[in-house]
Design an enzyme around this catalytic site. Sequence first.
Site, PDB file in Angstrom:
ATOM      1  N   CYS B 129       0.833  -1.203   0.000  1.00  0.00           N
ATOM      2  CA  CYS B 129       0.000   0.000   0.000  1.00  0.00           C
ATOM      3  C   CYS B 129       0.871   1.258   0.000  1.00  0.00           C
ATOM      4  CB  CYS B 129      -0.899   0.033   1.240  1.00  0.00           C
ATOM      5  SG  CYS B 129      -1.919   1.518   1.319  1.00  0.00           S
ATOM      6  N   ILE B 191       8.727 -13.252  -4.451  1.00  0.00           N
ATOM      7  CA  ILE B 191       8.467 -11.828  -4.572  1.00  0.00           C
ATOM      8  C   ILE B 191       6.988 -11.547  -4.839  1.00  0.00           C
ATOM      9  CG2 ILE B 191      10.768 -11.223  -5.410  1.00  0.00           C
ATOM     10  CD1 ILE B 191       9.673 -11.261  -8.284  1.00  0.00           C
TER      11      ILE B 191
END
Lengths: 261, 306
Positions: B129, B191
């Site tokens: 975020c 990842i």
Amino acid sequence: MSLRNCRNVKVLKVAPVGQQERPDEFYEITLEYPDWDEWRPGQFVMVRPVAWPLDLVWGRPFSIYTADETSLTVFIQKSGRGTARIAALRPGDEVAVWGPLGNSFAMEPDAPTLLLAGGIGIAPFRGYVERHPHPGNVRLFLAHRVPLECYPYDIIAADVCADCMLEKTSTDLQAIIDAMGGLIREYAEKGGLVLACGPTPFMRTVQRFAKEYGARAQVSLENRMGCGVGACLGCVTKDSAGHHVQVCTRGPVFWADKVEF
Amino acid sequence: MDMHVSFGGLNLKNPVMTASGTFGFGLEFAPYGDLKKLGGIVAKGLSLKPREGNPMPRIAETPCGMLNAIGIQNPGVEHFVTQILPSLPWRDVAVLANLYACDAAEFGELAGVLAAEEGVAALEVNVSCPNVKEGGVAFGQDPAQIARVTEAVKKRAGSKPVMVKLSPNVTDITVCARAAADGGADALSLINTLSGMAVDIRTRRPRIANVIAGLSGPAIKPVALRCVHQVVRSVDIPVVGIGGIASAEDALEFLLVGAQAVQVGTANFLRPDFAFNLVDQMEALLTEIGAKSLDEFRGSLQLPLA
């Protein structure tokens, strides 16, 4: 037998359609039946050939055109890299098929039922007409841009009352819209059912007339899909409360007054 | 071969987990395989309040991969714990919750709710975020923020293991890995998607409404493998490898460089039974290549002498 599954099945037949008019564009692809317990018209499958390299990662969604105990057929129009490769399949090739996916069109055997197809949107109506107990109550209207020979119009018209209009000019388009308005109004007045499948502007027209005349109408949306099973959230549309819902699992068929697209 | 793995407080019956956002809440895939067969299921990202996510279009297919910008559409943590978790077979498969928040306090609150749930095996922290208060840089790109968020989650996580999911969109991923470890993370997963974009020259529009999106799929596997390789050598906590796994061989490559387990993401879209099949295929391939055990094979990469 299972309710829903993912199976590797063999291609049984690849039949070109409308070759005179549009060579190499429309195909009926028949596959081994994936041993489902049941399927309903309006549902769809995801297809990904087993031998596909990883350059295309998604399967491709196709509505179920027709199926019996031994085979499943989809009707496709080449429109990109994926459909081009699917059209190039040969009998004996293996494809992964997962389905039957999504919900289905309403079927009320005694209700006057109007099927509105925009081009390739005719595909799910082949199965719908085959499954309908009283085809005399069903009527098909096809709006199309490519020649009629490219679509399974005659097959459907052999069982139900059918008409079609070709769109070549903007005048044709307005005539089609007027005809659709007239038909939707007629079916609204007799309390019938209107079922539509086609490109987004076509579906918006259906939705607009259904609202105007108070018709009970369903639209089958066909968004780009990553998974077909409700996980990727890439195919969402909005419900009437403005919330995102997956077209693949909450649709593809929606009541026209319960969806925004 | 014994496929069981234990690390960072997690016990998995095999190293195959499904990546957040690619497997729904798990139940979507129940028709295609036995959920109990998987090592773990990482549920789709949860926020404190429901989120509608981004406008459409949200996904685009790219060579050997895809872009997505879903925007963490989810029904909120309350809905998850009351309506979804009870119907998941969590006694027989590890269910990990994935936490998404936009400040450390909110992360802590989310962790508190999930820590109280017996059915949650561990917490995975999504630090993607953009942090508005800190100039819009994602938490995941700022080591100090990663440490702070990890601490906030860890403080409220009770006995639940905390795994931090790292972004590759950084100059040096080992710095972020160390920050998470310093913050108290029990494990790392990596990842997350690579930042990317696609445009259409005919419509002259971006292919994704959000313009910038996350790239996943086989295209990113070499990047993922490199990141895992670097991170396992720079921290002492266990690492879960994620990124473009589309075969048993791919999965074993991550174990070879030192991952304890793997997460399968975009490949769940290749076919919905992919993860279930992978469990058997990995075991068969380990035997075929002559590995004696998972432990013997893991991290056994032979590097050239410096």
